[in-house]
Design a protein around this motif. Sequence first.
Motif, short mmCIF file in Angstrom:
data_model
loop_
_atom_site.label_atom_id
_atom_site.label_comp_id
_atom_site.label_asym_id
_atom_site.label_seq_id
_atom_site.Cartn_x
_atom_site.Cartn_y
_atom_site.Cartn_z
N LEU A 134 0.83 -1.21 0.00
CA LEU A 134 0.00 0.00 0.00
C LEU A 134 0.86 1.25 0.00
O LEU A 134 0.55 2.24 -0.68
CB LEU A 134 -0.92 -0.01 1.22
N GLY A 135 1.95 1.23 0.77
CA GLY A 135 2.83 2.39 0.81
C GLY A 135 3.56 2.61 -0.50
O GLY A 135 3.71 3.76 -0.95
N ARG A 136 4.05 1.52 -1.11
CA ARG A 136 4.79 1.66 -2.37
C ARG A 136 3.90 2.17 -3.50
O ARG A 136 4.32 3.00 -4.30
CB ARG A 136 5.40 0.32 -2.77
N SER A 137 2.70 1.63 -3.58
CA SER A 137 1.80 1.99 -4.69
C SER A 137 0.97 3.23 -4.41
O SER A 137 0.24 3.69 -5.30
CB SER A 137 0.86 0.81 -4.98
N LYS A 138 1.06 3.79 -3.19
CA LYS A 138 0.26 4.97 -2.80
C LYS A 138 -1.23 4.70 -3.03
O LYS A 138 -1.96 5.56 -3.53
CB LYS A 138 0.70 6.21 -3.59
N PHE A 139 -1.65 3.49 -2.67
CA PHE A 139 -3.03 3.06 -2.92
C PHE A 139 -3.88 3.46 -1.72
O PHE A 139 -3.86 2.82 -0.67
CB PHE A 139 -3.08 1.54 -3.14
N PHE A 140 -4.67 4.51 -1.89
CA PHE A 140 -5.53 5.00 -0.80
C PHE A 140 -6.95 4.49 -1.05
O PHE A 140 -7.62 4.90 -1.98
CB PHE A 140 -5.52 6.53 -0.76
N ASP A 141 -7.38 3.58 -0.20
CA ASP A 141 -8.73 3.02 -0.26
C ASP A 141 -9.30 3.10 1.15
O ASP A 141 -8.82 2.44 2.07
CB ASP A 141 -8.68 1.57 -0.75
N GLY A 142 -10.35 3.90 1.31
CA GLY A 142 -10.91 4.12 2.63
C GLY A 142 -11.41 2.85 3.29
O GLY A 142 -11.17 2.61 4.48
N ASP A 143 -12.10 2.00 2.52
CA ASP A 143 -12.62 0.75 3.08
C ASP A 143 -11.49 -0.19 3.47
O ASP A 143 -11.54 -0.84 4.53
CB ASP A 143 -13.54 0.06 2.06
N LEU A 144 -10.46 -0.25 2.63
CA LEU A 144 -9.33 -1.13 2.92
C LEU A 144 -8.57 -0.66 4.16
O LEU A 144 -8.18 -1.46 5.01
CB LEU A 144 -8.41 -1.20 1.71
N LEU A 145 -8.38 0.65 4.28
CA LEU A 145 -7.68 1.19 5.45
C LEU A 145 -8.52 1.04 6.72
O LEU A 145 -7.97 0.86 7.81
CB LEU A 145 -7.35 2.66 5.21
N GLU A 146 -9.82 1.09 6.57
CA GLU A 146 -10.69 0.87 7.73
C GLU A 146 -10.56 -0.56 8.24
O GLU A 146 -10.48 -0.79 9.46
CB GLU A 146 -12.14 1.17 7.36
N GLU A 147 -10.54 -1.52 7.33
CA GLU A 147 -10.36 -2.90 7.73
C GLU A 147 -8.96 -3.12 8.34
O GLU A 147 -8.80 -3.89 9.30
CB GLU A 147 -10.54 -3.84 6.53
N LEU A 148 -7.96 -2.42 7.78
CA LEU A 148 -6.61 -2.53 8.34
C LEU A 148 -6.56 -1.95 9.75
O LEU A 148 -5.87 -2.48 10.63
CB LEU A 148 -5.62 -1.80 7.42
N GLY A 149 -7.32 -0.87 9.97
CA GLY A 149 -7.38 -0.27 11.30
C GLY A 149 -8.06 -1.16 12.33
O GLY A 149 -7.83 -1.00 13.54
N LYS A 150 -8.90 -2.07 11.88
CA LYS A 150 -9.53 -3.02 12.81
C LYS A 150 -8.64 -4.23 13.05
O LYS A 150 -8.65 -4.80 14.15
CB LYS A 150 -10.87 -3.49 12.24
N LEU A 151 -7.89 -4.64 12.03
CA LEU A 151 -7.10 -5.86 12.13
C LEU A 151 -5.80 -5.65 12.91
O LEU A 151 -5.44 -6.48 13.76
CB LEU A 151 -6.79 -6.38 10.72
N LEU A 152 -5.10 -4.55 12.64
CA LEU A 152 -3.79 -4.34 13.28
C LEU A 152 -3.86 -4.25 14.80
O LEU A 152 -3.05 -4.89 15.49
CB LEU A 152 -3.14 -3.08 12.69
N PRO A 153 -4.79 -3.48 15.41
CA PRO A 153 -4.84 -3.45 16.88
C PRO A 153 -5.06 -4.83 17.51
O PRO A 153 -4.48 -5.13 18.56
CB PRO A 153 -6.01 -2.51 17.17
N LYS A 154 -5.87 -5.67 16.89
CA LYS A 154 -6.10 -7.01 17.43
C LYS A 154 -4.83 -7.84 17.39
O LYS A 154 -4.50 -8.55 18.36
CB LYS A 154 -7.21 -7.71 16.65
#
Length: 344
Positions: free
Chosen positions: A175-195
């Motif tokens: 995601l960082g390399r491709s500068k791929f900004f997807d709100g839904d994908l980042l929201e799911e990432l925000g739920k997965l990483l803390p767990k």
Amino acid sequence: FIVFNICIYIYRIHRHNLHVICGMPRVAVKCAAAEEEVSDEEEEEEEEEDERWGKRRRTSDGAAAVKSSNFSSANRLNAASIAALKTKQKKAKEFAWMDSDDEDDGEDDGADEKEDASAMHSGEGDEHDESEATLDRLEAVETFGRMMLVSESLSKKMKSQTLTPEEVAAACRALGRSKFFDGDLLEELGKLLPKMLDNKKLTVEQANDALVCLRELNVYNKEICSAITKAFKDEVSLMTPVLRLSWLDLFHSFGHQRDTEFLQLLQAPPLIPGTPNYKTIRCEFFVKGCCESGALCTYAHNMQAPISLADAGKEDGWRTRSVMLTQGQMYSVGSDAYSAAPLK
């Protein structure tokens, strides 16, 4: 008499044309001049000939009808067999991947099926599998288009929480390399990483990949940042100085102010108990009046403590040095009150 001969002539021509057109055998007719009327025998012969011709024609018509019906039936059978053959070929093509590449040999069927199955799992040669978010494909992502291709599969895996820590770190780097900004994908990432951070599933390097991804996408997620500070608070002393300063810069760029103690530890890592520095070196935050660790601080909360061990013997050096007295001190207490040695 002349009229009668003309009628006989016309009758001959008419019968001749009729036999030529219909293909009927021509019956010999005697000359009209010799006999004025056709005998009864000739008429009977003609009637028998007509009956035979009619029977032959009916027989040929019936045979033609039977032949036509047989031909139509054969056509229907041929059409049905062709349709069945096409259906069979289509099914064979559908399940062609299950068959071996060489049907004649039959010896390598098991090996070919294993290769086909592994190709399906690894995504080789199948257009649908090209969009599967695997570790190798995430590591190979360099462009926005390639990230778009695997984004749907990645989102599904994040929702189902089937990603491994290595795949999560690879997804963050992609995601960082491709500068791929997807709100839904980042929201799911925000739920997965803390767990995953709460369960101690991520290493320091993998957590660093997540922070770098957020900075590259210009995204601040306080849950992820707080989970990182909570997970690695006790490991700050084991981090390299470069990594500590990098994290400090990242948290400052996010404007994260919720975990000030962790930020203080990044700036001044805690001292290990039993070392000469422990509770000996002066706490620089205590001097400023804002030490977040309080009584748990591993530095000395004492204004007389040395700033470093190298300066420990020099802190009270002024007590042994000569002191220059003012004019008033010299007259009031004497020249030897504060100084026992000559001025240097």
